[in-house]
Write an enzyme that holds these catalytic residues in place. Structure first.
Site, PDB file in Angstrom:
ATOM      1  N   HIS A 143      45.157  33.362  16.259  1.00  0.00           N
ATOM      2  CA  HIS A 143      43.901  34.038  16.570  1.00  0.00           C
ATOM      3  C   HIS A 143      44.240  35.462  16.980  1.00  0.00           C
ATOM      4  CE1 HIS A 143      40.138  34.896  18.574  1.00  0.00           C
ATOM      5  NE2 HIS A 143      39.685  33.688  18.356  1.00  0.00           N
ATOM      6  N   HIS A 197      42.257  33.901  28.864  1.00  0.00           N
ATOM      7  CA  HIS A 197      43.039  35.112  29.143  1.00  0.00           C
ATOM      8  C   HIS A 197      42.524  35.853  30.360  1.00  0.00           C
ATOM      9  CE1 HIS A 197      40.754  38.659  27.156  1.00  0.00           C
ATOM     10  NE2 HIS A 197      39.900  37.698  27.313  1.00  0.00           N
ATOM     11  N   HIS A 200      32.985  39.668  32.314  1.00  0.00           N
ATOM     12  CA  HIS A 200      34.309  39.225  32.745  1.00  0.00           C
ATOM     13  C   HIS A 200      35.068  40.485  33.114  1.00  0.00           C
ATOM     14  CE1 HIS A 200      32.922  35.887  30.010  1.00  0.00           C
ATOM     15  NE2 HIS A 200      33.024  35.331  31.200  1.00  0.00           N
ATOM     16  N   GLU A 209      34.984  43.316  30.365  1.00  0.00           N
ATOM     17  CA  GLU A 209      34.256  42.902  29.162  1.00  0.00           C
ATOM     18  C   GLU A 209      32.804  42.544  29.497  1.00  0.00           C
ATOM     19  OE1 GLU A 209      36.342  39.572  27.522  1.00  0.00           O
ATOM     20  OE2 GLU A 209      38.301  40.494  27.759  1.00  0.00           O
TER      21      GLU A 209
END
Ligand code: FE2
Length: 453
Positions: free
Chosen positions: A306, A349, A379, A355
């Site tokens: 990914h 993560h 986040h 974000e």
């Protein structure tokens, strides 16, 4: 004598391209457009006298001496110079539109947050009064950082105009249709499209179909640009031709008008007796534009693993540090998931960037429930996040066959600066108190014995 006619059988293109009447294609192009024939001077910018008695004026979006590849300016040929479009200023209160730094000592920004769609108010709201700041980052006075907003618009601006000297605005509609009548032309905007309104450009916002709700990223820093594609090459992601800049449009209208200006985080009003949207012709590369998110061509893993979400960057606004954006605008849209022996949703993560996400429509693969269209999540810097238990279990056990992720479109405003919640975001907006609990039921699988669990 010169023969201006074309050779027989040759057909010349019209003023605009086929299905995009009223717009010119290309990102960062040097455009030229005139609403009246001959209004645009040829071969020079500043004639001794302009056609139609127009005034020539330059709008500079970068310092005069910015490197050539970044230098942006537009020459406008207008009925009155802009000095006639402002008078004395009075400060006004726009209580829900905040600018960085806006750090409320009673608000905790450290946390993972998620909001349901902010509902419309009973009172009618315009583009100015309907703006609700959710987070701010950086410092508007030093021109770094950003703010994220929700707009709730039900009423057109009438004889009222606005510009932000602080920022360019990236507009992401989620419901309803808006019309931006700008100095440089008209942009009609609906969900699945975005618009960029550059710093200093005067405009009026009309409601074509209401109520209108959407998201705004206010960029205090260097302008949004297309990201470098590196080994991807010359195509895919956002292609320059899909950005559309409006052709010139003007109004010659006398009416008492209010101009509202956002400047260093404060709002001011001034009154004039005519419309400032009086640019008859212009040429240059500093302009407003829109982009259809459905033309974004996503690139991803086609065998296993990914990539980082930066692979989905639509636009990036650089900071002073190479590769570390003031803001990345990132799009998670329809795509095929084909990776083999791979956990396909975004992994767990912790990120130095912060974000802010918004949902335009559909279901987000890392959070099948709770992140609904019109909703947002934050986040923040160095706060862990990732799939909830249901998403983790599903992705860990699903058959590794190609899956079309259909009917889905979310985005992220990702910034290098920590984002601070406004009092509105913490106290008035529909914050989901239980969001943090979505990871509660994630179980410990480790038992010290080898083998996948
Ligand atoms: Fe993340």
């Amino acid at each position: 004598m010169t023969d201006h006619s074309l050779p027989q059988g040759m057909i010349r293109a019209g003023h605009t391209t086929g299905t995009h009447e009223g717009y010119m294609p290309g990102f960062g192009n040097d455009f030229e457009t005139e609403a009246l024939p001959g209004a645009l001077p040829q071969g020079q910018n500043s004639p001794q006298k302009c056609e139609y008695g127009l005034y020539a004026e330059q709008l500079s979006g970068t310092a005069f001496t910015a490197p050539r590849g970044q230098n942006e300016r537009t020459w406008c040929y207008r009925i009155r110079p802009s000095v006639k479009h402002t008078g004395r200023f009075t400060k006004i209160d726009v209580p829900y539109w905040k600018s960085a730094p806006n750090i409320d000592p009673d608000v905790i920004s450290l946390g993972q947050y998620r909001w349901d769609p902010v509902p419309h108010t009973e009172a009618a709201q315009t583009w100015i009064t309907g703006m609700r700041t959710i987070t701010t980052a950086g410092d508007v006075n030093t021109q770094i950082g950003m703010a994220s907003h929700i707009y709730l618009v039900t009423q057109s601006m009438q004889d009222e105009y606005f510009y932000s000297a602080d920022s360019e605005l990236l507009v992401v509609p989620q419901e309803g249709r808006l019309r931006f009548c700008t100095e440089l032309g008209v942009i009609d905007l609906e969900p699945k499209e975005i618009a960029i309104l550059p710093r200093g450009l005067v405009y009026r916002v009309e409601v074509l179909e209401g109520p209108a709700r959407g998201f705004v990223c206010e960029n205090y820093g260097q302008k949004f640009d297309l990201p470098g594609r590196g080994p991807i090459g010359a195509n895919c992601l956002a292609n320059p031709r899909d950005f559309k800049c409006p052709v010139a449009a003007f109004e010659d209208r006398d009416a008492k008008s209010r101009v509202v200006i956002k400047w260093c985080g404060q709002f001011h009003e001034t009154f004039i007796d005519h419309s400032p949207l009086d640019v008859v012709a212009w040429h240059g590369n500093y302009c407003a534009y829109k982009y259809d998110l459905r033309t974004y061509s996503p690139v991803g893993a086609i065998l296993f693993d990914h990539p980082d979400p930066s692979i989905f960057t639509v636009l990036t606004a650089p900071s002073g540090q190479e590769g570390t954006a003031n803001i990345d605008f990132v799009l998670f849209r329809e795509r095929w998931m084909v990776a083999e022996h791979t956990f396909r949703p975004p992994w767990y993560h912790k990120n130095i960037m912060s974000e802010m996400m918004g949902n335009i429509y559909g279901i987000y693969d890392a959070k099948p429930k709770g992140f609904v269209p019109g909703g947002m999540s934050l986040h923040n810097m160095m706060l862990p996040h990732g799939p909830d238990r249901a998403a983790f279990e599903k992705a860990s056990n699903e058959p590794m066959v190609p899956v079309l992720q259909d009917n889905t479109m979310q985005f992220m405003f990702e910034t290098r600066f920590p984002q601070h919640l406004t009092a509105f975001a913490a106290n008035e907006a529909p914050l989901q108190d239980d969001y943090i609990d979505c990871w509660d039921s994630i179980e410990k699988k480790f038992d010290g014995k080898p083998g996948v669990k």
